[in-house]
Design an enzyme around this catalytic site. Structure first.
Site, PDB file in Angstrom:
ATOM      1  N   TYR A 126       0.841  -1.207   0.000  1.00 58.92           N
ATOM      2  CA  TYR A 126       0.000   0.000   0.000  1.00 58.92           C
ATOM      3  C   TYR A 126       0.871   1.250   0.000  1.00 58.92           C
ATOM      4  O   TYR A 126       0.697   2.145  -0.832  1.00 58.92           O
ATOM      5  CB  TYR A 126      -0.917  -0.018   1.224  1.00 58.92           C
ATOM      6  CG  TYR A 126      -1.850   1.169   1.316  1.00 58.92           C
ATOM      7  CD1 TYR A 126      -3.100   1.141   0.715  1.00 58.92           C
ATOM      8  CD2 TYR A 126      -1.486   2.313   2.034  1.00 58.92           C
ATOM      9  CE1 TYR A 126      -3.968   2.222   0.806  1.00 58.92           C
ATOM     10  CE2 TYR A 126      -2.344   3.399   2.131  1.00 58.92           C
ATOM     11  CZ  TYR A 126      -3.574   3.342   1.516  1.00 58.92           C
ATOM     12  OH  TYR A 126      -4.416   4.424   1.597  1.00 58.92           O
ATOM     13  N   LYS A 130       1.534   4.141  -3.086  1.00 58.90           N
ATOM     14  CA  LYS A 130       1.318   5.563  -2.827  1.00 58.90           C
ATOM     15  C   LYS A 130       2.597   6.350  -3.080  1.00 58.90           C
ATOM     16  O   LYS A 130       2.573   7.462  -3.626  1.00 58.90           O
ATOM     17  CB  LYS A 130       0.840   5.770  -1.394  1.00 58.90           C
ATOM     18  CG  LYS A 130      -0.550   5.222  -1.100  1.00 58.90           C
ATOM     19  CD  LYS A 130      -1.632   5.967  -1.853  1.00 58.90           C
ATOM     20  CE  LYS A 130      -3.020   5.548  -1.405  1.00 58.90           C
ATOM     21  NZ  LYS A 130      -4.093   6.232  -2.174  1.00 58.90           N
TER      22      LYS A 130
END
Length: 216
Positions: A126, A130
């Protein structure tokens, strides 16, 4: 009165996106607010323009990117996306394509939601995705880019997120935990993030800016 603006919002059905749309519609400086959505919003307003979009082919909607301010509130979870590939498609590919179209069509500002801990070298998928988004945005020729890095988000969602619900309970019962070095991890409301996004759009700053959670 200051010059009026046109805004475009992607991710208008999410926790932050909904708030951004409402704030833009209420602000007198915005003459129109276009949203790219998969399904029409249950909302009507004289300034609201809804475009049913195929996010796999955002270039088909290039006219919508002829806006002053583009707000990208796109984002999903591995649980909802089912696979890492689908997650990356939403959080990386759609966001970067939107930024490229914003630059190509003369948008002055691109504002997007990232995450605290974003790092393209992270071992956590994750955070890695990002971070990849943030790295790529630095290379796109936009007049101004604002990246917002909230910690866990508070607010009413259409889906249940256990981690964020736990954080909300801890924050309410033991607020003293998020002091000093841990202040940046304090949960932040989606409404606060949306407010800062609109605020920064209106400040006309040039260049690349990162706004971390403790400033939201």
């Amino acid at each position: 009165m200051e010059d009026t603006r046109k805004a475009l919002v992607l991710g208008a059905t999410g926790l932050i996106g909904r708030e951004v749309v409402n704030m833009l519609l209420a602000h007198e400086q915005y003459e129109s607010v276009t949203v790219l959505v998969r399904r029409k919003l249950d909302k009507e307003h004289p300034k609201l323009i809804q475009v049913i979009a195929d996010f796999d082919h955002l270039e088909q909607h290039h006219d919508a990117f002829k806006s002053d301010d583009v707000f990208s509130c796109l984002g999903t979870t591995i649980k909802k996306a089912k696979t890492k590939e689908n997650f990356k498609k939403v959080d990386y590919e759609y966001t970067i394509k939107a930024a490229e179209l914003a630059a190509k069509n003369g948008a002055a500002r691109f504002l997007t939601v990232s995450s605290l801990g974003a790092d393209s070298t992270s071992i956590f998928f994750y955070n890695k995705v990002k971070g990849m988004v943030e790295d790529k945005l630095k290379k796109i020729p936009l007049h101004a880019v604002h990246v917002f890095q909230p910690s866990l988000l508070l607010g009413d969602r259409d889906e249940h997120r256990t981690g964020e619900k736990m954080a909300e309970n801890i924050s309410a019962k033991m607020p003293f935990i998020f002091k000093g070095p841990l202040r940046k991890y304090k949960p932040v409301s989606g409404r606060n993030v949306a407010f800062r996004m609109v605020e920064k759009a209106l400040q006309n700053e040039e260049g690349y800016h990162v706004h971390r959670s403790d400033a939201l």
